[in-house]
Design an enzyme around this catalytic site. Structure first.
Site, PDB file in Angstrom:
ATOM      1  N   HIS A 167      22.481  47.673  37.694  1.00 62.38           N
ATOM      2  CA  HIS A 167      23.318  46.547  38.128  1.00 62.38           C
ATOM      3  C   HIS A 167      23.232  46.381  39.634  1.00 62.38           C
ATOM      4  CE1 HIS A 167      26.540  43.667  36.905  1.00 62.38           C
ATOM      5  NE2 HIS A 167      26.684  43.644  38.226  1.00 62.38           N
ATOM      6  N   HIS A 195      22.376  43.053  42.861  1.00 65.74           N
ATOM      7  CA  HIS A 195      22.256  41.622  43.141  1.00 65.74           C
ATOM      8  C   HIS A 195      21.395  41.429  44.387  1.00 65.74           C
ATOM      9  CE1 HIS A 195      25.666  41.103  40.425  1.00 65.74           C
ATOM     10  NE2 HIS A 195      26.372  41.931  41.169  1.00 65.74           N
ATOM     11  N   TYR A 198      33.556  32.585  46.399  1.00 66.85           N
ATOM     12  CA  TYR A 198      33.398  33.368  47.629  1.00 66.85           C
ATOM     13  C   TYR A 198      31.988  33.175  48.141  1.00 66.85           C
ATOM     14  CZ  TYR A 198      30.664  36.905  45.087  1.00 66.85           C
ATOM     15  OH  TYR A 198      29.693  37.557  44.354  1.00 66.85           O
ATOM     16  N   ARG A 215      23.999  36.679  31.399  1.00 64.60           N
ATOM     17  CA  ARG A 215      25.327  37.149  31.799  1.00 64.60           C
ATOM     18  C   ARG A 215      26.368  36.063  31.601  1.00 64.60           C
ATOM     19  NH1 ARG A 215      27.760  38.936  37.740  1.00 64.60           N
ATOM     20  NH2 ARG A 215      28.920  40.752  37.004  1.00 64.60           N
ATOM     21  N   TYR A 249      31.041  40.110  31.776  1.00 63.30           N
ATOM     22  CA  TYR A 249      31.907  40.627  32.832  1.00 63.30           C
ATOM     23  C   TYR A 249      33.284  40.027  32.605  1.00 63.30           C
ATOM     24  CZ  TYR A 249      33.580  41.828  37.548  1.00 63.30           C
ATOM     25  OH  TYR A 249      34.288  42.335  38.605  1.00 63.30           O
ATOM     26  N   HIS A 294      30.724  47.155  34.360  1.00 58.35           N
ATOM     27  CA  HIS A 294      31.772  47.825  35.129  1.00 58.35           C
ATOM     28  C   HIS A 294      32.898  48.400  34.267  1.00 58.35           C
ATOM     29  CE1 HIS A 294      29.419  45.972  38.147  1.00 58.35           C
ATOM     30  NE2 HIS A 294      30.088  44.848  38.262  1.00 58.35           N
ATOM     31  N   ASP A 344      26.063  48.428  41.428  1.00 53.95           N
ATOM     32  CA  ASP A 344      26.695  47.165  41.802  1.00 53.95           C
ATOM     33  C   ASP A 344      26.394  46.815  43.262  1.00 53.95           C
ATOM     34  OD1 ASP A 344      28.146  44.809  41.349  1.00 53.95           O
ATOM     35  OD2 ASP A 344      30.009  45.700  42.069  1.00 53.95           O
TER      36      ASP A 344
END
Length: 321
Positions: free
Chosen positions: A46, A48, A64, A139, A174, A198, A265
């Site tokens: 995981h 990004h 955000y 996702r 998620y 998570h 993450d």
């Protein structure tokens, strides 16, 4: 003579300069050495990529705006963690534009796989091209956008399943843990593997019997559900070792060690825009020590053979390395 290390460090420095117009601190790198043997083929499941917005524009509907995080910085992270493989997940800030994820995957070659975010405007031809590039899942992000309506959650999940099932993909979810019991039967009936981000969105302070966690354990036992024991800091109130997450990790591993995968993450986006600021203002990345984070895996699972299943075998099966 210029070495590969010189090239890497130069690329990181150039990325930092580019990022200076937009960013505050930059993505973290491990400060704690890994304290157990990492098997060959280990995978961070995981991560990004946040590319330069001049090339990879942000989604207008994002909640955000993160700092930038480049493939070169990710490579440095994984060299420090002894991780050979990576799964790059499209973050919510790009909507259904997966270009930055594909860019990051291309930089890592055959050691990378991807998880895309898609919508009705993503054509079948586009999805087929992504599959060829190494995308292996879709996702469904309910948490970042604050989706708490179970009917809307089912609609989004089933739409993703319909696009994934003919490609041999999984659907990654998620969500907050409290959503799981509300639509558990939808997950059970899915004709594709289901993967929860998570720790399934649990909050360690709420205890092992919080709504959603017993149901998550049951889904893992069933064999069609995977859980990423990733982003422990998102569930924990006990940094930096996340001791309150230990019983959750152990319970999930005990339920079915063949359905557990691990991830950092990285680059640790903070998806909550601070009060008084606009969503277009850059929100600093969380500064997480991924070496210390990875070392907790040996606490959660002392058996090296089981850790190999979590780090190597299970990702190889799910992502088709």
């Amino acid at each position: 003579m210029t070495t590969r290390r010189d090239v890497l460090l130069g690329a990181i420095a150039a990325s930092a300069v580019s990022r200076a117009r937009w960013a505050i601190a930059g993505p973290s790198q491990p400060s704690t050495p890994v304290n157990f043997a990492i098997p060959p083929g280990a995978c961070d499941c995981h991560t990004h990529i946040h590319g330069d917005p001049a090339r990879f524009p942000w989604f207008d509907g994002r909640v955000y705006t993160p700092e930038l995080a480049s493939p070169e910085e990710m490579k440095a992270l994984h060299q420090a963690l002894h991780m050979q493989r990576v799964v790059i997940v499209t973050p919510s800030v790009y909507g259904t534009d997966n270009a930055a994820t594909l860019f990051g995957m291309k930089a890592r070659g055959s050691d990378a796989r991807g998880v895309a975010v898609i919508g009705p405007n993503n054509s079948d031809a586009e999805l087929d091209a992504m599959a060829k590039a190494g995308v292996r899942g879709v996702r469904v992000n309910l948490a970042t956008g604050g989706i708490n309506d179970p009917e809307e959650a089912k609609r989004r999940f089933n739409a993703a399943v319909n696009r994934a099932k003919d490609r041999g993909w999984h659907v990654q979810v998620y969500t907050n843990a409290s959503m799981i019991p509300l639509i558990k039967e939808t997950f059970v009936a899915a004709p594709v593997p289901v993967v929860f981000d998570h720790f399934g969105g649990i909050q360690a302070a709420a205890g092992l019997q919080q709504p959603g966690f017993p149901e998550l354990v049951g889904l893992v036992k069933s064999g069609n559900t995977y859980v990423k024991i990733s982003g422990a800091y998102r569930a924990s109130t006990l940094a930096p070792n996340y001791d309150d997450v230990v019983p959750f990790a152990k319970a999930l591993i005990a339920a079915n060690p063949d359905r557990i995968i691990w991830g950092t993450d990285w680059p640790h986006p903070d998806s909550v825009t601070p009060p008084g600021r606009k969503t277009s203002d850059v929100t600093p990345l969380l500064q997480i020590d991924d070496g210390r984070l990875l070392n907790q895996l040996a606490v959660w699972e002392p058996d090296a053979a089981v850790r190999k299943r979590i780090l190597v075998d299970n990702p190889a099966r799910l992502y088709k390395f």
